[in-house]
Design an enzyme around this catalytic site. Structure first.
Site, PDB file in Angstrom:
ATOM      1  N   THR A 182       1.407  -0.794  -0.132  1.00  0.00           N
ATOM      2  CA  THR A 182       0.726   0.205   0.445  1.00  0.00           C
ATOM      3  C   THR A 182       1.902   1.431   0.520  1.00  0.00           C
ATOM      4  OG1 THR A 182       1.436  -0.774   2.661  1.00  0.00           O
ATOM      5  CG2 THR A 182      -0.735  -0.971   2.046  1.00  0.00           C
ATOM      6  N   SER A 220       5.344  -0.770  -3.373  1.00  0.00           N
ATOM      7  CA  SER A 220       4.535   0.672  -3.961  1.00  0.00           C
ATOM      8  C   SER A 220       5.456   1.277  -4.638  1.00  0.00           C
ATOM      9  CB  SER A 220       3.881   1.095  -2.808  1.00  0.00           C
ATOM     10  OG  SER A 220       3.151   2.217  -3.322  1.00  0.00           O
ATOM     11  N   GLN A 250       4.543  -2.795  -7.532  1.00  0.00           N
ATOM     12  CA  GLN A 250       3.222  -2.079  -7.935  1.00  0.00           C
ATOM     13  C   GLN A 250       3.567  -0.845  -8.636  1.00  0.00           C
ATOM     14  OE1 GLN A 250       2.343   0.807  -6.267  1.00  0.00           O
ATOM     15  NE2 GLN A 250       0.502   1.100  -7.583  1.00  0.00           N
ATOM     16  N   LEU A 251       2.951  -0.572  -9.746  1.00  0.00           N
ATOM     17  CA  LEU A 251       3.383   0.482 -10.734  1.00  0.00           C
ATOM     18  C   LEU A 251       1.944   1.382 -11.068  1.00  0.00           C
ATOM     19  CD1 LEU A 251       5.388   1.567 -12.925  1.00  0.00           C
ATOM     20  CD2 LEU A 251       4.082   0.164 -14.603  1.00  0.00           C
ATOM     21  N   TYR A 252       2.384   2.658 -10.949  1.00  0.00           N
ATOM     22  CA  TYR A 252       1.292   3.789 -11.332  1.00  0.00           C
ATOM     23  C   TYR A 252       1.854   4.331 -12.631  1.00  0.00           C
ATOM     24  CZ  TYR A 252      -1.138   4.032  -6.663  1.00  0.00           C
ATOM     25  OH  TYR A 252      -1.892   3.521  -5.859  1.00  0.00           O
ATOM     26  N   THR A 278      -1.559  -0.991 -11.044  1.00  0.00           N
ATOM     27  CA  THR A 278      -3.043  -0.418 -10.527  1.00  0.00           C
ATOM     28  C   THR A 278      -3.647   0.346 -11.487  1.00  0.00           C
ATOM     29  OG1 THR A 278      -1.893  -0.131  -8.371  1.00  0.00           O
ATOM     30  CG2 THR A 278      -3.900   1.188  -8.509  1.00  0.00           C
ATOM     31  N   LYS A 289      -3.958  -4.686 -10.984  1.00  0.00           N
ATOM     32  CA  LYS A 289      -4.656  -4.665  -9.712  1.00  0.00           C
ATOM     33  C   LYS A 289      -5.939  -3.484  -9.582  1.00  0.00           C
ATOM     34  CE  LYS A 289      -3.191  -3.476  -4.975  1.00  0.00           C
ATOM     35  NZ  LYS A 289      -4.087  -2.611  -4.540  1.00  0.00           N
ATOM     36  N   HIS A 302      -8.789  -1.036  -3.791  1.00  0.00           N
ATOM     37  CA  HIS A 302      -8.044   0.003  -3.176  1.00  0.00           C
ATOM     38  C   HIS A 302      -8.188  -0.037  -1.685  1.00  0.00           C
ATOM     39  CE1 HIS A 302      -4.801   2.365  -5.158  1.00  0.00           C
ATOM     40  NE2 HIS A 302      -4.905   2.964  -3.964  1.00  0.00           N
ATOM     41  N   ARG A 306     -10.706   2.905  -0.676  1.00  0.00           N
ATOM     42  CA  ARG A 306     -10.103   4.091  -0.812  1.00  0.00           C
ATOM     43  C   ARG A 306     -10.573   4.984  -1.903  1.00  0.00           C
ATOM     44  NH1 ARG A 306      -6.113   4.772   3.450  1.00  0.00           N
ATOM     45  NH2 ARG A 306      -4.475   5.768   2.262  1.00  0.00           N
ATOM     46  N   ASP A 312      -7.305  -8.672  -2.671  1.00  0.00           N
ATOM     47  CA  ASP A 312      -6.816  -8.109  -1.371  1.00  0.00           C
ATOM     48  C   ASP A 312      -8.131  -7.047  -0.638  1.00  0.00           C
ATOM     49  OD1 ASP A 312      -7.013  -5.641  -2.758  1.00  0.00           O
ATOM     50  OD2 ASP A 312      -4.883  -5.523  -2.963  1.00  0.00           O
ATOM     51  N   GLY A 363      -9.586  -6.236   3.394  1.00  0.00           N
ATOM     52  CA  GLY A 363     -10.578  -6.688   4.341  1.00  0.00           C
ATOM     53  C   GLY A 363      -9.805  -7.827   5.232  1.00  0.00           C
TER      54      GLY A 363
END
Length: 360
Positions: free
Chosen positions: A80, A108, A129-131, A157, A232, A256, A259, A287, A289
């Site tokens: 996050t 993140s 985590q990679l963008y 992601t 992801k 996500h 989102r 992931d 909820g």
């Protein structure tokens, strides 16, 4: 007398009182009408447990090994963004709490502490985590820095190269508070939001993220790193099959946090199809909820190797920094252990679909 916080819902209520309205809305909001956001947990409530009795539950073993890394329970800290909006130490506090709990933290790309800062303060297992950026050199730099810092897996992601419309952020004209930035991007000059009349983060994504991301880029990523690569944001079984073909070591069933595209299934609803599609050819995580130990139990029973928890960690940080995040993880552990024992499961390996009435 300070109110006793006895579950994750209590932590969210307490966090809402401590955070600014803009920060709380950023963390709590979902895309569109927030239908998927609500469904992510509601879907867990519809799955019923079918416990076994007369099992020896005097001892319970929650431990799990993930890509060769030992974890004390099948719960991870999901990636996050912007933890310093919740507590001054930001992701450093989160990493310390995760290490103390013996669980994996996924850091993140959009963290407010750099990879190096976080890696320096934790001896716990750390994933990144990679963008994908339009600037391929910037993307490669993130990969190399994650490896050098000692991260043990990369989670790409794949569902957010175009940003979902989060109406609370648009109304609030969300941007990072003064003094905070995306610390991982300082070296590339991509650490700040552009001018925007709406969500500054949405404008940043349009400006910087590569919307052409495709399976060839997954091949490229796998060729550029020695680390296991997870995808992801997978919901469709066919995409899970493609992940196997393109060299991924795992997938994270994720929407996500509700989102992105509203009205997609809750992740627990999508999990069985993904598990069936890949068999034992790669690791499947989930992931979205998860608020109770029974939720973790149900996800494991439906084939997830471990679950990621995102917003509850933020609520813990907002309430009491590192200690608060640690308490959230302790609560989940206690609830999971109790749920396992009451279901007749003495180890994670004992958690099978047999203890569920529904869930297909």
């Amino acid at each position: 007398m300070e109110k006793l916080l006895i579950n994750l819902f209590d932590y969210e209520k307490a966090a809402a009182e401590r955070l600014t309205p803009t920060a709380y809305d950023y963390y709590a909001s979902g895309g569109g009408d927030e239908i998927t956001l609500r469904e992510n947990h509601a879907a867990y409530e519809r799955i019923k447990l079918k416990p076994r009795v007369l099992k020896d539950i005097s001892q319970t073993d929650l431990s799990q090994t993930l890509f060769g890394q030992a974890a004390t329970m099948p719960i991870m800290v999901a990636p996050t963004a912007f933890h310093r909006m919740a507590t001054p130490d930001g992701e450093i506090a989160t990493a310390r709490a995760a290490a103390a709990a013996g669980v994996i933290m996924i850091l993140s790309t959009l963290s407010t502490c750099s990879i190096e800062e976080v890696a320096e303060v934790t001896e716990g297992p750390l994933w990144f985590q990679l963008y994908f950026y339009k600037d391929r050199a910037a993307t490669l730099s993130l990969i190399q820095r994650a490896e050098t810092a000692g991260c043990q897996a990369l989670a790409l992601t794949v569902d957010a190269q175009v940003w979902g419309r989060r109406e609370r952020d648009v109304r609030n004209r969300f941007r990072l508070p003064k003094g905070l930035s995306m610390a991982n991007m300082v070296q590339t000059g991509k650490e700040s939001f552009p001018e925007s009349d709406g969500s500054g983060l949405a404008s940043y994504v349009t400006w910087q993220f590569d919307p052409t991301l495709n399976w060839k880029d997954v091949d490229w990523l796998c060729s550029k790193t020695r680390l296991p690569v997870l995808l992801k944001g997978v919901l469709h079984p066919d995409d899970a099959r493609m992940a196997v073909e393109h060299g991924a070591a795992g997938v994270i069933v994720s929407n996500h946090g509700g989102r992105q595209l509203d009205t997609v299934p809750a992740t627990i609803e999508a999990l069985p199809g993904v598990v069936e599609a890949v068999g034992n050819r790669l690791e499947v995580f989930i992931d979205g909820g998860i608020r109770r130990g029974t939720d973790v139990l149900k996800a494991i029973a439906l084939g997830a190797r471990a679950v990621g928890v995102g917003r509850p960690i933020i609520w813990g940080l907002a309430v009491n920094g590192e200690k608060g995040a640690g308490e959230v993880l302790k609560l989940l552990r206690k609830e999971l252990e109790l749920a396992m024992r009451l279901s007749g499961c003495s180890s994670v390996a004992d958690i099978t679909k047999d203890i569920l009435i529904s869930g297909d």
